[in-house]
Design a protein around this motif. Structure first.
Motif, PDB file in Angstrom:
ATOM      1  N   ARG A  14     -11.397  -1.433 -21.634  1.00 46.64           N
ATOM      2  CA  ARG A  14     -10.502  -0.349 -22.059  1.00 46.64           C
ATOM      3  C   ARG A  14     -10.933   0.935 -21.368  1.00 46.64           C
ATOM      4  N   ARG A  15      -9.979   1.607 -20.748  1.00 47.28           N
ATOM      5  CA  ARG A  15     -10.311   2.719 -19.857  1.00 47.28           C
ATOM      6  C   ARG A  15     -10.927   3.922 -20.564  1.00 47.28           C
ATOM      7  N   ARG A  16     -10.472   4.243 -21.754  1.00 47.14           N
ATOM      8  CA  ARG A  16     -10.983   5.455 -22.417  1.00 47.14           C
ATOM      9  C   ARG A  16     -12.476   5.350 -22.738  1.00 47.14           C
ATOM     10  N   GLY A  34      -8.314  11.584 -10.155  1.00 42.45           N
ATOM     11  CA  GLY A  34      -6.999  11.357  -9.572  1.00 42.45           C
ATOM     12  C   GLY A  34      -5.887  11.665 -10.571  1.00 42.45           C
ATOM     13  N   LEU A  35      -4.690  11.893 -10.017  1.00 42.62           N
ATOM     14  CA  LEU A  35      -3.595  12.367 -10.866  1.00 42.62           C
ATOM     15  C   LEU A  35      -3.219  11.363 -11.953  1.00 42.62           C
ATOM     16  N   GLY A  36      -2.697  11.887 -13.041  1.00 42.47           N
ATOM     17  CA  GLY A  36      -2.183  11.041 -14.111  1.00 42.47           C
ATOM     18  C   GLY A  36      -3.285  10.536 -15.016  1.00 42.47           C
ATOM     19  N   ALA A  37      -3.184   9.264 -15.361  1.00 40.27           N
ATOM     20  CA  ALA A  37      -4.046   8.718 -16.412  1.00 40.27           C
ATOM     21  C   ALA A  37      -5.545   8.914 -16.173  1.00 40.27           C
ATOM     22  N   PRO A  38      -6.053   8.765 -14.953  1.00 48.69           N
ATOM     23  CA  PRO A  38      -7.492   9.011 -14.778  1.00 48.69           C
ATOM     24  C   PRO A  38      -7.875  10.443 -15.167  1.00 48.69           C
ATOM     25  N   THR A  82     -10.291   7.412 -10.120  1.00 49.87           N
ATOM     26  CA  THR A  82      -8.868   7.427  -9.787  1.00 49.87           C
ATOM     27  C   THR A  82      -8.190   6.104 -10.118  1.00 49.87           C
ATOM     28  N   GLY A  83      -6.870   6.092  -9.971  1.00 44.69           N
ATOM     29  CA  GLY A  83      -6.093   4.893 -10.269  1.00 44.69           C
ATOM     30  C   GLY A  83      -5.892   4.028  -9.045  1.00 44.69           C
ATOM     31  N   ASP A  84      -5.522   2.790  -9.275  1.00 44.78           N
ATOM     32  CA  ASP A  84      -5.264   1.882  -8.159  1.00 44.78           C
ATOM     33  C   ASP A  84      -4.087   2.384  -7.323  1.00 44.78           C
ATOM     34  N   GLY A  85      -3.056   2.896  -7.992  1.00 50.34           N
ATOM     35  CA  GLY A  85      -1.896   3.392  -7.240  1.00 50.34           C
ATOM     36  C   GLY A  85      -2.260   4.591  -6.389  1.00 50.34           C
ATOM     37  N   GLU A  86      -3.044   5.479  -6.948  1.00 53.48           N
ATOM     38  CA  GLU A  86      -3.461   6.682  -6.220  1.00 53.48           C
ATOM     39  C   GLU A  86      -4.306   6.307  -5.010  1.00 53.48           C
ATOM     40  N   LEU A  87      -5.236   5.379  -5.203  1.00 50.41           N
ATOM     41  CA  LEU A  87      -6.085   4.952  -4.082  1.00 50.41           C
ATOM     42  C   LEU A  87      -5.246   4.277  -2.992  1.00 50.41           C
ATOM     43  N   LEU A  88      -4.285   3.466  -3.415  1.00 50.54           N
ATOM     44  CA  LEU A  88      -3.470   2.731  -2.431  1.00 50.54           C
ATOM     45  C   LEU A  88      -2.662   3.681  -1.548  1.00 50.54           C
ATOM     46  N   MET A  89      -2.271   4.830  -2.082  1.00 54.00           N
ATOM     47  CA  MET A  89      -1.490   5.752  -1.253  1.00 54.00           C
ATOM     48  C   MET A  89      -2.315   6.318  -0.104  1.00 54.00           C
ATOM     49  N   GLY A  90      -3.625   6.401  -0.293  1.00 54.14           N
ATOM     50  CA  GLY A  90      -4.480   6.926   0.781  1.00 54.14           C
ATOM     51  C   GLY A  90      -5.526   5.921   1.181  1.00 54.14           C
ATOM     52  N   ASP A 111      -8.407   0.284 -12.486  1.00 49.93           N
ATOM     53  CA  ASP A 111      -7.380  -0.586 -11.897  1.00 49.93           C
ATOM     54  C   ASP A 111      -6.651  -1.348 -13.005  1.00 49.93           C
ATOM     55  N   ASN A 112      -5.536  -0.756 -13.445  1.00 50.58           N
ATOM     56  CA  ASN A 112      -4.700  -1.425 -14.448  1.00 50.58           C
ATOM     57  C   ASN A 112      -3.593  -2.257 -13.788  1.00 50.58           C
ATOM     58  N   GLU A 113      -3.700  -2.393 -12.468  1.00 51.91           N
ATOM     59  CA  GLU A 113      -2.752  -3.192 -11.685  1.00 51.91           C
ATOM     60  C   GLU A 113      -1.324  -2.658 -11.794  1.00 51.91           C
ATOM     61  N   ARG A 114      -1.222  -1.373 -12.129  1.00 54.89           N
ATOM     62  CA  ARG A 114       0.113  -0.791 -12.330  1.00 54.89           C
ATOM     63  C   ARG A 114       0.160   0.649 -11.889  1.00 54.89           C
ATOM     64  N   TYR A 115       1.378   1.106 -11.615  1.00 51.67           N
ATOM     65  CA  TYR A 115       1.673   2.533 -11.555  1.00 51.67           C
ATOM     66  C   TYR A 115       2.019   2.938 -12.978  1.00 51.67           C
ATOM     67  N   GLY A 116       0.977   3.211 -13.781  1.00 55.97           N
ATOM     68  CA  GLY A 116       1.195   3.418 -15.204  1.00 55.97           C
ATOM     69  C   GLY A 116       2.058   4.628 -15.501  1.00 55.97           C
ATOM     70  N   GLU A 117       1.786   5.682 -14.791  1.00 59.24           N
ATOM     71  CA  GLU A 117       2.422   6.972 -15.068  1.00 59.24           C
ATOM     72  C   GLU A 117       3.939   6.941 -14.889  1.00 59.24           C
ATOM     73  N   THR A 118       4.393   6.052 -14.058  1.00 61.06           N
ATOM     74  CA  THR A 118       5.816   6.062 -13.701  1.00 61.06           C
ATOM     75  C   THR A 118       6.575   4.898 -14.326  1.00 61.06           C
ATOM     76  N   GLY A 119       5.972   4.260 -15.318  1.00 67.66           N
ATOM     77  CA  GLY A 119       6.696   3.209 -16.026  1.00 67.66           C
ATOM     78  C   GLY A 119       6.068   1.838 -15.932  1.00 67.66           C
TER      79      GLY A 119
HETATM   80  C1  LIG Z   1       3.609  11.355  -3.263  1.00 69.32           C
HETATM   81  C2  LIG Z   1       3.881  10.914  -4.653  1.00 69.32           C
HETATM   82  N1  LIG Z   1       4.613   9.794  -4.880  1.00 69.32           N
HETATM   83  C3  LIG Z   1       4.853   9.378  -6.141  1.00 69.32           C
HETATM   84  C4  LIG Z   1       4.371  10.091  -7.205  1.00 69.32           C
HETATM   85  C5  LIG Z   1       4.686   9.640  -8.615  1.00 69.32           C
HETATM   86  N2  LIG Z   1       3.498   9.134  -9.289  1.00 69.32           N
HETATM   87  C6  LIG Z   1       2.777   9.897 -10.134  1.00 69.32           C
HETATM   88  S1  LIG Z   1       1.512   9.070 -10.836  1.00 69.32           S
HETATM   89  C7  LIG Z   1       1.955   7.646 -10.028  1.00 69.32           C
HETATM   90  C8  LIG Z   1       1.249   6.354 -10.284  1.00 69.32           C
HETATM   91  C9  LIG Z   1      -0.214   6.444 -10.361  1.00 69.32           C
HETATM   92  O1  LIG Z   1      -0.683   5.156 -10.538  1.00 69.32           O
HETATM   93  P1  LIG Z   1      -2.206   4.868 -10.711  1.00 69.32           P
HETATM   94  O2  LIG Z   1      -2.988   5.721  -9.789  1.00 69.32           O
HETATM   95  O3  LIG Z   1      -2.426   3.405 -10.631  1.00 69.32           O
HETATM   96  O4  LIG Z   1      -2.518   5.414 -12.163  1.00 69.32           O
HETATM   97  P2  LIG Z   1      -2.186   4.773 -13.613  1.00 69.32           P
HETATM   98  O5  LIG Z   1      -1.202   5.707 -14.224  1.00 69.32           O
HETATM   99  O6  LIG Z   1      -1.665   3.399 -13.432  1.00 69.32           O
HETATM  100  O7  LIG Z   1      -3.497   4.773 -14.293  1.00 69.32           O
HETATM  101  C10 LIG Z   1       3.051   7.848  -9.203  1.00 69.32           C
HETATM  102  C11 LIG Z   1       3.658   6.805  -8.358  1.00 69.32           C
HETATM  103  C12 LIG Z   1       3.648  11.268  -6.937  1.00 69.32           C
HETATM  104  N3  LIG Z   1       3.146  12.035  -7.915  1.00 69.32           N
HETATM  105  N4  LIG Z   1       3.405  11.640  -5.662  1.00 69.32           N
END
Ligand SMILES: Cc1ncc(C[n+]2csc(CCOP(=O)(O)OP(=O)(O)O)c2C)c(N)n1
Lengths: 200, 170
Positions: A14-16, A34-38, A82-90, A111-119
């Motif tokens: 559990r991440r928290r 990293g942005l969002g949940a982390p 950071t999140g898996d999605g955030e790392l994958l973007m860079g 790594d929740n294997e998801r883009y959690g923040e966006t659904g």
């Molecule tokens: C350039 C860009 N594309 C898309 C988004 C929308 N966005 C915000 S958070 C996020 C997903 C982050 O996923 P992850 O890092 O895995 O974090 P999680 O919420 O799953 O813990 C996305 C796609 C954004 N903020 N910036």
């Protein structure tokens, strides 16, 4: 190879509490979140913390910010959370970091294997992608995947003290958690972080 | 005149400690000078926007940096430029121009033409070096603007005419 959308709901970590344990008592640690949940996890763990820089954007930049900071502050431990999605973007950042190694840099992927923040859309880590293997191939000194509570303490000590760069891919349960927002004014974050480091 | 040498002297005088880049032929001499300077850490990037995040971290840690790229790399940076703007971080970029003068490669032209506009759209100050003898003064001005006048994002565009037309021997 298709993605398994559901398996992350059965993961046990559990991440928290995990993030709370990583940061517990690590008062000198400089953290890029990293942005969002982390960033919410770090705020939930410590409240406002001058040496944590939470990102609200700059998706894909958290690992590289950690590198720049680690090179500038070679005697201080730097952790990017950071999140898996955030790392994958860079993802190229793993290559850059592997080639410009900073012994004081560590990356914890939640790594929740998801883009959690966006659904909750699945990321590639819901398939065969192995982030720790990528990091090892890029030249990280240590890189491992952690799924069980029993491995957390060893992973924590690697993140906080092993010669880096270190990456730990924590496979964490996909779950909806309350949002805990940190400060979001960039100049405020910048100033308090630099003051805490004594470089302002 | 050795304009890359003049630029490097200004970077050293400004105590720039991290130099991030995706290589461009126009920056080759400056990169060689930096590689030979132990005080400057050269970081080769896989894509230019990594450099913006790197230098944000560097500044948070108390070091100044510079990001080198060719004009096509500016297009890779757009969203990440928001990091420097939102957090009011200094960001110094040196951009070698392609696609604006005697260009033989049409693939360089669209981003070359768009470069000043893209930077302006992200509220980045744009300076330009047309002549070798102006290089030192322009970079000194950019350093001051980036690190003291904002802090702010500042790009110095180095004219293709100054670099010389690339021909690949054609
Ligand atoms: C350039 C860009 N594309 C898309 C988004 C929308 N966005 C915000 S958070 C996020 C997903 C982050 O996923 P992850 O890092 O895995 O974090 P999680 O919420 O799953 O813990 C996305 C796609 C954004 N903020 N910036």
């Amino acid at each position: 190879m298709s993605l398994d959308r559901d398996r992350a709901e059965r993961l046990s970590l559990r991440r928290r509490p995990l993030v709370a344990r990583l940061l517990e008592g690590a008062d000198e640690l400089a953290v890029i979140a990293g942005l969002g949940a982390p960033a919410w996890d770090c705020a939930a763990a410590t409240g406002e913390r001058a040496l944590t820089f939470p990102l609200w954007g700059a998706m894909g930049g958290a690992a590289m910010m950690g590198l720049g900071l680690a090179l500038a502050q070679p005697r201080r431990r730097v952790l990017t959370v950071t999140g898996d999605g955030e790392l994958l973007m860079g993802l190229g950042a793993l290559v850059t970091i592997g080639a410009a190694p900073a012994a004081n840099l560590a990356i914890a992927v939640l790594d929740n294997e998801r883009y959690g923040e966006t659904g909750g859309q699945p990321t590639a880590t819901a398939g065969v992608l192995d982030l720790a293997a990528l990091a090892r191939a890029a030249g990280f000194r240590e890189a491992l995947t952690v799924r069980d509570q029993a491995e957390v303490e060893r992973a924590r000590s690697l993140l906080l003290s092993a010669p880096g760069p270190v990456l730990v891919d924590f496979k964490v349960r996909a779950e909806d958690l309350p949002i805990v927002m940190p400060e979001k004014d960039g100049a405020t974050l910048r100033d308090r972080f630099r003051r805490a480091l004594g470089v302002a | 005149m050795d304009w890359p040498g003049a630029i490097f002297e200004q970077l050293k005088a400004a105590d720039v400690r991290q130099l991030a880049h995706v290589p461009d032929a126009g920056h080759a001499r400056l990169l060689r000078l930096a590689e030979a300077e132990p005080k400057v850490r050269v970081v080769t990037l896989t894509t230019e926007e990594e450099g913006i995040a790197l230098l944000a971290g560097a500044w948070l840690g108390g070091q100044r940096g510079v990001l080198l790229m060719q004009s096509s790399g500016v297009g890779n940076c757009i969203n990440m430029l928001g990091l420097a703007k939102t957090c009011r971080l200094p960001l110094l970029m040196l951009v070698t121009m392609r696609g604006e003068w005697a260009e033989f490669n049409p693939w360089q032209v669209p981003m070359g033409r768009a470069t000043p506009g893209v930077l302006a759209a992200m509220d980045t100050a744009v300076l330009r070096i047309e002549r070798a003898e102006d290089a030192a003064e322009t970079v000194a001005g950019a350093v001051r603007l980036a690190f003291e006048g904002g802090p702010a994002a500042v790009a110095v565009l180095i004219a293709q005419r100054l670099i010389g037309a690339k021909t690949f021997g054609k």
